[in-house]
Scaffold this active site. Structure first.
Site, short mmCIF file in Angstrom:
data_model
loop_
_atom_site.label_atom_id
_atom_site.label_comp_id
_atom_site.label_asym_id
_atom_site.label_seq_id
_atom_site.Cartn_x
_atom_site.Cartn_y
_atom_site.Cartn_z
N ASP A 8 -0.51 -43.56 -3.23
CA ASP A 8 0.14 -43.92 -1.91
C ASP A 8 1.19 -42.92 -1.33
O ASP A 8 1.97 -43.05 -0.88
CB ASP A 8 1.08 -45.28 -2.51
N LEU A 53 -7.76 -42.81 -8.24
CA LEU A 53 -8.64 -41.61 -8.12
C LEU A 53 -8.25 -40.24 -8.53
O LEU A 53 -7.17 -40.03 -8.52
CB LEU A 53 -9.08 -41.66 -6.59
N ARG A 69 -13.69 -41.74 -16.06
CA ARG A 69 -13.54 -41.87 -14.75
C ARG A 69 -14.26 -40.92 -13.74
O ARG A 69 -14.79 -41.25 -12.54
CB ARG A 69 -11.94 -41.59 -14.40
N ALA A 119 -0.84 -56.93 10.95
CA ALA A 119 -0.56 -55.52 11.47
C ALA A 119 -1.66 -54.65 10.96
O ALA A 119 -1.99 -53.61 11.50
CB ALA A 119 0.87 -54.97 11.13
N MET A 148 -8.81 -50.68 -5.93
CA MET A 148 -7.85 -50.82 -6.79
C MET A 148 -8.20 -49.95 -8.09
O MET A 148 -7.61 -50.18 -9.15
CB MET A 148 -7.92 -52.33 -7.39
N HIS A 179 -2.10 -49.15 3.17
CA HIS A 179 -1.03 -49.55 1.99
C HIS A 179 0.09 -50.63 2.73
O HIS A 179 0.62 -50.51 3.84
CB HIS A 179 -0.22 -48.33 1.48
C1 GRF Z 1 -4.37 -54.98 1.54
O1 GRF Z 1 -2.75 -55.56 1.81
C2 GRF Z 1 -4.13 -53.23 1.63
O2 GRF Z 1 -2.96 -52.83 2.55
C3 GRF Z 1 -3.81 -53.32 -0.03
O3 GRF Z 1 -4.67 -54.10 -0.49
C4 GRF Z 1 -4.98 -55.34 0.56
C5 GRF Z 1 -6.26 -55.34 0.65
O4 GRF Z 1 -6.67 -56.75 1.27
N1 GRF Z 1 -4.15 -52.00 -0.20
P1 GRF Z 1 -8.21 -56.92 1.96
O5 GRF Z 1 -8.84 -56.67 0.87
O6 GRF Z 1 -8.23 -55.90 2.91
O7 GRF Z 1 -8.03 -58.19 2.57
#
Ligand code: GRF
Length: 220
Positions: free
Chosen positions: A148, A96, A68, A176, A93, A112
């Site tokens: 988070d 870190l 990592r 949003a 994803m 998030h």
């Molecule tokens: C979003 O819902 C974000 O909040 C979460 O992962 C999703 C990513 O969507 N962390 P995108 O790749 O920005 O369309």
């Protein structure tokens, strides 16, 4: 004033990345996107960024044999080579480590899909529906080692409606998100954010006293 140079880390479709790119297209926006990095070679967001004329890189975590820190050194090297001063995680994803988080401390933010500290982690919309909350939403926050968690910059609340399923609720929250992320980046680029005692203070934010009540208080 020089525009803040931003790097975006993605793993997937990149709709939040796209919202940031579009905000940065406005001539008076105080930030510019210098680089988009994906750890997933097949991420749809890479093509979206390239179409927008943004430099892209793949830094595939699988090339680092589960090392990592080495993966993160490659991320930082790519960001630094592009002159990046501020990093936005947008559906990135990978967890870190403290070294990466420390290197970019208070220059690294994440979005998030819940009203943190409710529902950290995955499947937030499903969990919000299962919990029966009437308000759900999204959060932009500074990144800390705990996933988070970190000082909250912007949140948006949306109602959970009768008949919602995961898809309809996710779509309402995502709309949003696309408003919150550019706002958070703008505030950061204007140097209006300070972290004090692990809370984010916003210089010059107007008071917002609107109340969102769900269901709307229409009864007798
Ligand atoms: C979003 O819902 C974000 O909040 C979460 O992962 C999703 C990513 O969507 N962390 P995108 O790749 O920005 O369309």
């Amino acid at each position: 004033m020089a525009r803040l140079k931003v790097g975006i880390l993605i793993s997937g479709r990149g709709s939040n990345m796209q919202a940031l790119i579009e905000a940065c297209r406005k001539p008076d926006f105080p930030a510019e996107i210098a680089l988009v990095i994906s750890n997933e070679p097949a991420a749809a967001g890479l093509a979206r960024a390239a179409e927008a004329g943004i430099a892209t890189r793949v830094v595939n975590h699988r090339d680092f044999n589960k090392d990592r820190p080495a993966f993160e050194r490659a991320l930082t090297a790519a960001l630094e080579a592009a002159g990046v001063a501020f990093v936005c995680n947008a559906g990135f994803m990978r967890i870190l480590t403290d070294t990466f988080v420390a290197r970019w401390r208070d220059r690294l933010i994440n979005i998030h899909p819940s009203l943190l500290p409710a529902f950290p982690g995955l499947d937030t919309h499903k969990r919000a529906l299962a919990a029966g909350v009437r308000l759900h939403g999204c959060t932009v926050h500074f990144v800390r080692v705990a996933v988070d968690e970190g000082p909250i910059i912007v949140q948006a609340a949306v109602p959970v409606l009768a008949g919602d399923d995961e898809a309809t609720l996710a779509a309402r929250v995502l709309a949003a998100e696309h408003r919150c992320y550019p706002l958070a980046l703008k505030l950061a680029a204007e140097k209006r954010l300070r972290v004090e005692n692990e809370r984010c203070v916003i210089d010059g934010a107007p008071a917002q006293e609107a109340v969102l009540i769900n269901p709307p208080p229409l009864l007798g």
